[in-house]
Design an enzyme around this catalytic site. Structure first.
Site, PDB file in Angstrom:
ATOM      1  N   GLN A 126       0.829  -1.201   0.000  1.00  0.00           N
ATOM      2  CA  GLN A 126       0.000   0.000   0.000  1.00  0.00           C
ATOM      3  C   GLN A 126       0.863   1.250   0.000  1.00  0.00           C
ATOM      4  O   GLN A 126       1.505   1.570   1.005  1.00  0.00           O
ATOM      5  CB  GLN A 126      -0.902   0.005   1.242  1.00  0.00           C
ATOM      6  CG  GLN A 126      -1.822   1.215   1.302  1.00  0.00           C
ATOM      7  CD  GLN A 126      -2.582   1.300   2.612  1.00  0.00           C
ATOM      8  OE1 GLN A 126      -2.135   0.767   3.629  1.00  0.00           O
ATOM      9  NE2 GLN A 126      -3.720   1.969   2.602  1.00  0.00           N
ATOM     10  N   GLY A 127       0.874   1.963  -1.100  1.00  0.00           N
ATOM     11  CA  GLY A 127       1.701   3.164  -1.209  1.00  0.00           C
ATOM     12  C   GLY A 127       0.888   4.433  -1.057  1.00  0.00           C
ATOM     13  O   GLY A 127       0.681   5.178  -2.021  1.00  0.00           O
ATOM     14  N   TYR A 128       0.397   4.665   0.142  1.00  0.00           N
ATOM     15  CA  TYR A 128      -0.363   5.883   0.424  1.00  0.00           C
ATOM     16  C   TYR A 128       0.531   6.938   1.073  1.00  0.00           C
ATOM     17  O   TYR A 128       0.751   8.008   0.549  1.00  0.00           O
ATOM     18  CB  TYR A 128      -1.531   5.567   1.371  1.00  0.00           C
ATOM     19  CG  TYR A 128      -2.830   5.156   0.705  1.00  0.00           C
ATOM     20  CD1 TYR A 128      -2.837   4.547  -0.540  1.00  0.00           C
ATOM     21  CD2 TYR A 128      -4.052   5.374   1.340  1.00  0.00           C
ATOM     22  CE1 TYR A 128      -4.041   4.165  -1.136  1.00  0.00           C
ATOM     23  CE2 TYR A 128      -5.256   5.000   0.746  1.00  0.00           C
ATOM     24  CZ  TYR A 128      -5.246   4.392  -0.493  1.00  0.00           C
ATOM     25  OH  TYR A 128      -6.429   4.024  -1.065  1.00  0.00           O
ATOM     26  N   SER A 129       1.063   6.596   2.269  1.00  0.00           N
ATOM     27  CA  SER A 129       1.745   7.598   3.096  1.00  0.00           C
ATOM     28  C   SER A 129       3.058   8.069   2.480  1.00  0.00           C
ATOM     29  O   SER A 129       3.740   7.324   1.781  1.00  0.00           O
ATOM     30  CB  SER A 129       2.045   7.015   4.468  1.00  0.00           C
ATOM     31  OG  SER A 129       0.874   6.522   5.046  1.00  0.00           O
ATOM     32  N   GLU A 249     -10.540  -0.719   4.895  1.00  0.00           N
ATOM     33  CA  GLU A 249      -9.376  -1.010   5.730  1.00  0.00           C
ATOM     34  C   GLU A 249      -9.772  -0.930   7.197  1.00  0.00           C
ATOM     35  O   GLU A 249      -9.432  -1.788   7.996  1.00  0.00           O
ATOM     36  CB  GLU A 249      -8.260  -0.009   5.416  1.00  0.00           C
ATOM     37  CG  GLU A 249      -7.073  -0.090   6.383  1.00  0.00           C
ATOM     38  CD  GLU A 249      -5.942   0.895   6.049  1.00  0.00           C
ATOM     39  OE1 GLU A 249      -6.103   1.711   5.114  1.00  0.00           O
ATOM     40  OE2 GLU A 249      -4.907   0.829   6.728  1.00  0.00           O
ATOM     41  N   SER A 389      -4.933   7.598  12.136  1.00  0.00           N
ATOM     42  CA  SER A 389      -4.721   7.517  13.585  1.00  0.00           C
ATOM     43  C   SER A 389      -6.057   7.629  14.323  1.00  0.00           C
ATOM     44  O   SER A 389      -7.047   8.096  13.767  1.00  0.00           O
ATOM     45  CB  SER A 389      -3.798   8.640  14.040  1.00  0.00           C
ATOM     46  OG  SER A 389      -4.509   9.861  14.005  1.00  0.00           O
ATOM     47  N   ASN A 390      -6.068   7.204  15.567  1.00  0.00           N
ATOM     48  CA  ASN A 390      -7.317   7.260  16.328  1.00  0.00           C
ATOM     49  C   ASN A 390      -7.800   8.698  16.530  1.00  0.00           C
ATOM     50  O   ASN A 390      -9.002   8.933  16.648  1.00  0.00           O
ATOM     51  CB  ASN A 390      -7.157   6.517  17.658  1.00  0.00           C
ATOM     52  CG  ASN A 390      -7.145   5.000  17.444  1.00  0.00           C
ATOM     53  OD1 ASN A 390      -7.052   4.521  16.314  1.00  0.00           O
ATOM     54  ND2 ASN A 390      -7.267   4.247  18.522  1.00  0.00           N
ATOM     55  N   GLU A 391      -6.865   9.648  16.539  1.00  0.00           N
ATOM     56  CA  GLU A 391      -7.300  11.058  16.613  1.00  0.00           C
ATOM     57  C   GLU A 391      -8.059  11.428  15.340  1.00  0.00           C
ATOM     58  O   GLU A 391      -9.100  12.089  15.387  1.00  0.00           O
ATOM     59  CB  GLU A 391      -6.086  11.988  16.766  1.00  0.00           C
ATOM     60  CG  GLU A 391      -5.443  11.975  18.155  1.00  0.00           C
ATOM     61  CD  GLU A 391      -4.547  10.755  18.384  1.00  0.00           C
ATOM     62  OE1 GLU A 391      -4.243  10.032  17.403  1.00  0.00           O
ATOM     63  OE2 GLU A 391      -4.166  10.502  19.541  1.00  0.00           O
TER      64      GLU A 391
HETATM   65  C1  FAD Z   1       3.605  -0.005  11.454  1.00  0.00           C
HETATM   66  C2  FAD Z   1       2.996   0.908  10.425  1.00  0.00           C
HETATM   67  C3  FAD Z   1       2.593   0.382   9.215  1.00  0.00           C
HETATM   68  C4  FAD Z   1       2.065   1.221   8.217  1.00  0.00           C
HETATM   69  N1  FAD Z   1       1.763   0.675   6.996  1.00  0.00           N
HETATM   70  C5  FAD Z   1       1.421   1.515   5.986  1.00  0.00           C
HETATM   71  C6  FAD Z   1       1.281   1.033   4.655  1.00  0.00           C
HETATM   72  O1  FAD Z   1       1.430  -0.165   4.392  1.00  0.00           O
HETATM   73  N2  FAD Z   1       1.006   1.904   3.671  1.00  0.00           N
HETATM   74  C7  FAD Z   1       0.835   3.237   3.920  1.00  0.00           C
HETATM   75  O2  FAD Z   1       0.561   3.978   2.980  1.00  0.00           O
HETATM   76  N3  FAD Z   1       0.970   3.746   5.147  1.00  0.00           N
HETATM   77  C8  FAD Z   1       1.268   2.912   6.194  1.00  0.00           C
HETATM   78  N4  FAD Z   1       1.442   3.422   7.466  1.00  0.00           N
HETATM   79  C9  FAD Z   1       1.371   4.886   7.661  1.00  0.00           C
HETATM   80  C10 FAD Z   1       0.221   5.334   8.523  1.00  0.00           C
HETATM   81  O3  FAD Z   1      -0.964   5.331   7.805  1.00  0.00           O
HETATM   82  C11 FAD Z   1       0.599   6.740   9.059  1.00  0.00           C
HETATM   83  O4  FAD Z   1       1.624   6.559  10.001  1.00  0.00           O
HETATM   84  C12 FAD Z   1      -0.556   7.435   9.701  1.00  0.00           C
HETATM   85  O5  FAD Z   1      -1.474   7.858   8.730  1.00  0.00           O
HETATM   86  C13 FAD Z   1      -0.135   8.633  10.540  1.00  0.00           C
HETATM   87  O6  FAD Z   1       0.667   9.526   9.812  1.00  0.00           O
HETATM   88  P1  FAD Z   1       2.047  10.042  10.377  1.00  0.00           P
HETATM   89  O7  FAD Z   1       2.824   8.863  10.840  1.00  0.00           O
HETATM   90  O8  FAD Z   1       2.667  10.906   9.357  1.00  0.00           O
HETATM   91  O9  FAD Z   1       1.681  10.886  11.654  1.00  0.00           O
HETATM   92  P2  FAD Z   1       1.231  12.426  11.662  1.00  0.00           P
HETATM   93  O10 FAD Z   1       0.185  12.631  10.666  1.00  0.00           O
HETATM   94  O11 FAD Z   1       2.437  13.267  11.654  1.00  0.00           O
HETATM   95  O12 FAD Z   1       0.542  12.485  13.108  1.00  0.00           O
HETATM   96  C14 FAD Z   1       1.280  12.670  14.306  1.00  0.00           C
HETATM   97  C15 FAD Z   1       0.284  12.797  15.445  1.00  0.00           C
HETATM   98  O13 FAD Z   1      -0.546  13.945  15.239  1.00  0.00           O
HETATM   99  C16 FAD Z   1      -1.909  13.573  15.294  1.00  0.00           C
HETATM  100  N5  FAD Z   1      -2.697  14.391  14.394  1.00  0.00           N
HETATM  101  C17 FAD Z   1      -2.436  14.654  13.087  1.00  0.00           C
HETATM  102  N6  FAD Z   1      -3.396  15.416  12.574  1.00  0.00           N
HETATM  103  C18 FAD Z   1      -4.292  15.649  13.551  1.00  0.00           C
HETATM  104  C19 FAD Z   1      -5.525  16.374  13.635  1.00  0.00           C
HETATM  105  N7  FAD Z   1      -6.021  17.016  12.586  1.00  0.00           N
HETATM  106  N8  FAD Z   1      -6.186  16.386  14.810  1.00  0.00           N
HETATM  107  C20 FAD Z   1      -5.688  15.742  15.877  1.00  0.00           C
HETATM  108  N9  FAD Z   1      -4.532  15.043  15.864  1.00  0.00           N
HETATM  109  C21 FAD Z   1      -3.855  14.999  14.712  1.00  0.00           C
HETATM  110  C22 FAD Z   1      -1.919  12.123  14.887  1.00  0.00           C
HETATM  111  O14 FAD Z   1      -3.070  11.484  15.352  1.00  0.00           O
HETATM  112  C23 FAD Z   1      -0.662  11.608  15.547  1.00  0.00           C
HETATM  113  O15 FAD Z   1      -0.922  11.330  16.893  1.00  0.00           O
HETATM  114  C24 FAD Z   1       1.927   2.596   8.479  1.00  0.00           C
HETATM  115  C25 FAD Z   1       2.307   3.111   9.727  1.00  0.00           C
HETATM  116  C26 FAD Z   1       2.837   2.287  10.694  1.00  0.00           C
HETATM  117  C27 FAD Z   1       3.244   2.898  12.021  1.00  0.00           C
END
Ligand code: FAD
Ligand code: FAD
Lengths: 404, 379
Positions: A126-129, A249, A389-391
């Protein structure tokens, strides 16, 4: 209202149980019990058994290769596979991109990608992030520019970086969100592309996580040539596919059946481990209470999920309610790992990865379950971060359900 | 009322802090942890000779600088901030504690070795069946001529791979879980019959399973023949010191999270601007500050009678355990995916915090101890 299984459902349950008992790969079971790391073929071996039987994609419509089960049968299936500790089927192909392809893809795309997705011949990533686009997924920057190749065909030239890509070290194909119109509003210039990971310009680099695992990766895309026919749905309308996929998902993430099994395991562990007073830990009023609270919370989640399933059976797709399932489901999974670590006591501390455990069987260190207790506790912190994220899930409920 | 440190104490803090800032940055620590030996013997020597901190908590008569538990608190907090591996807790706080409180004849010479950095000590008290009940002992010490013979298995003896000596609890009498007959021995780790199996721990430390197979120790190895009260006192002191270490760890978890949240942008703004995260970081701050308060309280009350001391330490450990969980988990959560990586320091602080939660007793263990001291005893 009726929550009892019908005689047909009970017969189905027996059939499923018997099938698992007879067909679950024995070598895989051993590896799981030893807590060994899974190789690509380990993940795939059970997948292949189920594909042959036609049971690998319980939620898919029959015409694309689903088994045509009712929602109750699907529920029974997840209960039984969890009860038997079957390795989970990886979600990326079956739960995520598959439904996108059969919902939004062309007939050619369905024919090309769905059969190998079912059979396990394509391992999807999955190439989203991206580094700058996590919670704010729509701000992604990976660029895809259209050009005409020397062969006269249309291609995209893709440049950018994806990150956190789960198990991409094994990946055959990756489904990516890419920016096809840099000038449009951020959610309107995105397209959904399928990229062959063997294409020149694709590089996968490992990221090591807290428990020492190599589970996630960085994926670099440098001048990767992707045929236009690998785009799902319309150009610049990829966000529609993206959101559809995310709702699917999330519902998978609740993991009720597996958590039930997890709690059962805690009960087993705590009935042999001793508490402070020398009696079984499960007799300790404080520990017992935590297990009881967990069971009650899981029951609440289970019945909420059943209501969602009933809604789906009545034709409602998974909507923003799936955010609720994700939040509560992941919190419960995390609490289970906390209790296992707690049960391990001192023996939660030894670290075994890469540590020679064989050759000195005379003195095993601590009880077997304890070996993975801490790394699992650390690893499962991910569940409240990924999949939105749960937030972010709470923001979704606030906006979509409560109208705030 | 005075929560200020003396001039000497402030000096100790500054000396330790500046040494660690220079020599114990995260990358160096990573190298130490993954090296064969797992610690820096030369740093230990520097602690003894250059910094003089190994003597900070001993009286001047014993060759120390005249301090006590507060000095241990100060040093452990700084060690927590840098995730220091070297065995201050086992050697100075625990080993030194037994020497100070036992009236042991050899105490002065052992302390000389501790202060000089030549003697390192690990505390072999836990057993596989015992959980956090340290009087639950299957290890036995049988009188044999003038000396003793030890037999048994000690679990997860932290710092044992670096130790020259072990302090060992063993049954000199009584049944497995009796309060009486808990003997305490100081044992040279190189004695024949001591078999160790060394391994790393999840937080980057090193530990051993220690097996005693008919180990003959001389008569002067005995620190106490019936020493449960002594063991309780020293473990309370060690628990308070671990609380101080936790304070260092928690401060870094909190600061690191604030820094990250201010700098990480999503949705066109720093994530620190989201109110839900602000309130979370405020709650983390509250947890950290209350942990500091409880550590001070418990450290001061180490001098009180056994029941008061135990109550104070258990109250502290309950709060610290909860703080470790809350602050640690939220630090990871607010870091998002970055929090899950081995590369960033934050995860390593989280791992240490997670093990501190269970060290010398979990939240439940200390809550029960507090309840029984505070309700049952009074009744
Ligand atoms: C083990 C693992 C596997 C993963 N696998 C995949 C994968 O296969 N493919 C893929 O595409 N992605 C994958 N991900 C990525 C995952 O979807 C992202 O980590 C996630 O969306 C959070 O983004 P971030 O890590 O950049 O955190 P950030 O977006 O930087 O968030 C940091 C913190 O800020 C909070 N936050 C951000 N915005 C808000 C808001 N508006 N209001 C309140 N709080 C907020 C978040 O909840 C979090 O606590 C994976 C991540 C992990 C850890
Ligand atoms: C028993 C009682 C006695 C009182 N006595 C006195 C008195 O003697 N003198 C006097 O002057 N006043 C008094 N007050 C009034 C009191 O100070 C106000 O009720 C208080 O300031 C909250 O204002 P509000 O009721 O208008 O709620 P609002 O300000 O409307 O707040 C409603 C909710 O929104 C939350 N909220 C508001 N702004 C934010 C924000 N920026 N971020 C997050 N959440 C927010 C609040 O926390 C609250 O939960 C009393 C109130 C009570 C209930």
């Amino acid at each position: 209202m009726n929550l009892d299984f019908s005689p047909e459902d009970l017969a189905f349950r027996d059939e499923v149980r018997a099938f698992i008992a007879e067909n679950y790969p024995a070598g895989l079971r051993e590896k799981q019990e030893e807590g060994e790391e899974m190789a690509k073929e380990d993940f795939l071996s059970w997948h292949r058994v189920l594909a042959k039987k036609g049971w690998v994609a319980p939620a898919w419509p029959e015409k694309y290769g689903g088994p045509g089960w009712t929602s109750v049968q699907r529920y029974i299936w997840s209960e039984e596979t969890a009860r038997a500790d079957c390795v989970p089927i990886l979600p990326f192909g079956i739960n995520m991109v598959g439904p996108v392809i059969y919902t939004f893809g062309t007939p050619e795309q369905k024919e090309r990608f769905l059969p190998p997705t079912l059979s396990g011949d394509i391992w999807w990533s999955q190439g989203y992030s991206e580094p700058g686009a996590g919670s704010d997924l729509a701000s992604l920057k990976t660029k895809a520019e259209r050009f005409t190749g020397d062969d006269g065909k249309e291609y995209y030239l893709v440049n950018g970086q994806k990150t956190w890509t789960t198990l991409a070290q094994h990946g055959d194909w990756i489904f990516c969100l890419v920016r096809t119109d840099p000038n449009a509003k951020i959610q309107e210039g995105i397209s959904f592309l399928l990229i062959d990971m063997k294409s020149p310009g694709v590089t996968v680099r490992p990221i090591i996580t807290l428990g020492g695992e190599h589970e996630v990766n960085e994926v670099w895309l440098e001048n990767v040539k992707v045929p236009v026919e690998n785009r799902i749905y319309e150009e610049n309308k990829g966000w529609t596919c993206a959101k559809f996929l995310l709702a699917h998902e999330r519902s998978g993430i609740a993991g009720v059946a597996r958590s039930k099994r997890g709690i059962e395991r805690i009960r087993q562990i705590a009935s042999t481990e001793l508490g402070d007073d020398g009696a079984a830990l499960i007799k300790d009023p404080m520990f017992k209470r935590k297990v009881a609270e967990l069971e009650i919370d899981l029951t609440a989640l289970e019945y909420t999920e059943l209501r969602t399933l009933a809604g789906e059976a009545a034709g409602k797709g998974p909507g923003p309610e799936s955010s609720l399932l994700k939040i509560k489901g992941t919190e419960i999974q995390q609490r289970i790992t906390e209790l296992v670590l707690e049960a391990a006591g001192h023996y939660g501390a030894p670290y075994f990865r890469g540590f020679p455990t064989d050759g000195d069987n005379a003195h095993p260190i601590g009880p077997d379950f304890a070996h993975r207790a801490a790394p699992t506790y650390f690893n499962v912190r991910k569940t409240s971060i990924y999949g939105g994220s749960n937030e972010i899930q709470r923001n979704i409920i606030a906006k979509m359900v409560l109208g705030l | 009322m005075d929560f200020n440190f003396t001039e000497e104490q402030s000096m100790v803090r500054d000396t330790v802090a500046s040494f660690l800032a220079d020599k114990y940055d995260f990358e160096t620590r990573r190298k130490i942890v993954s090296s064969d030996s797992g610690w820096r013997a030369d740093y230990w020597k520097a602690f003894a000779e250059e910094l003089g901190i190994l003597g900070a908590s001993f009286s001047e008569e014993l060759g120390g600088l005249g301090g006590g538990a507060v000095d241990n608190m100060i040093i452990m907090e700084e060690f927590g901030k840098a995730l220091v591996i070297e065995p201050y807790l086992g050697t100075v706080v625990i080993g030194g504690g037994f020497m100070k409180h036992s009236g042991y004849a050899g105490a002065a010479s052992v302390i000389e070795g501790v202060v000089g950095g030549t003697t390192t000590i690990a505390f072999a008290y836990a057993e596989p069946q015992a959980r956090y009940t340290w009087r639950d002992l299957k290890t036995t010490a049988k009188k044999d001529g003038g000396g003793w013979v030890l037999n048994g298995h000690k679990a997860v003896v932290v710092g044992a791979p670096f130790a020259t000596h072990l302090i060992v609890t063993a049954r000199t009498g009584g049944a497995q879980r009796d309060a009486g007959g808990v003997g305490v021995f100081l044992v040279d780790k190189s004695l024949p019959g001591i078999v160790t199996r060394d391994y790393p721990t999840v937080d980057g430390n090193r530990a051993s399973e220690v097996y005693f197979e008919n180990v003959s120790v001389p008569a002067d190895a005995l620190i106490a023949e019936d020493g449960l009260a002594l063991v309780d006192k020293v473990i309370d002191e060690a628990t308070a010191a671990v609380g101080a270490e936790a304070v260092g760890v928690l401060r870094k978890l909190h600061e690191g999270t604030l820094d990250y949240a201010k700098q990480r942008k999503q949705f066109g703004t720093a994530i620190a601007n989201f109110q839900v995260l602000q309130h979370r970081m405020v709650d983390m701050f509250i947890e950290v500050e209350q942990s500091v308060s409880m550590t001070y309280m418990a450290t001061i009350k180490l001098e009180e009678d056994a029941a008061e001391r135990a109550k104070a330490v258990s109250a502290m450990k309950v709060r610290i355990g909860r703080a470790c969980k809350f602050v640690g988990q939220n630090a990871i959560q607010i870091h998002g995916g970055m929090g899950m990586t081995d590369e960033l320091a934050i995860g390593h602080y989280f791992k240490r915090a997670s093990l501190i939660e269970g060290l010398f007793g979990s939240v439940d263990h200390h809550l029960k101890r507090y309840e029984s001291l505070s309700f049952d005893a009074a009744a």
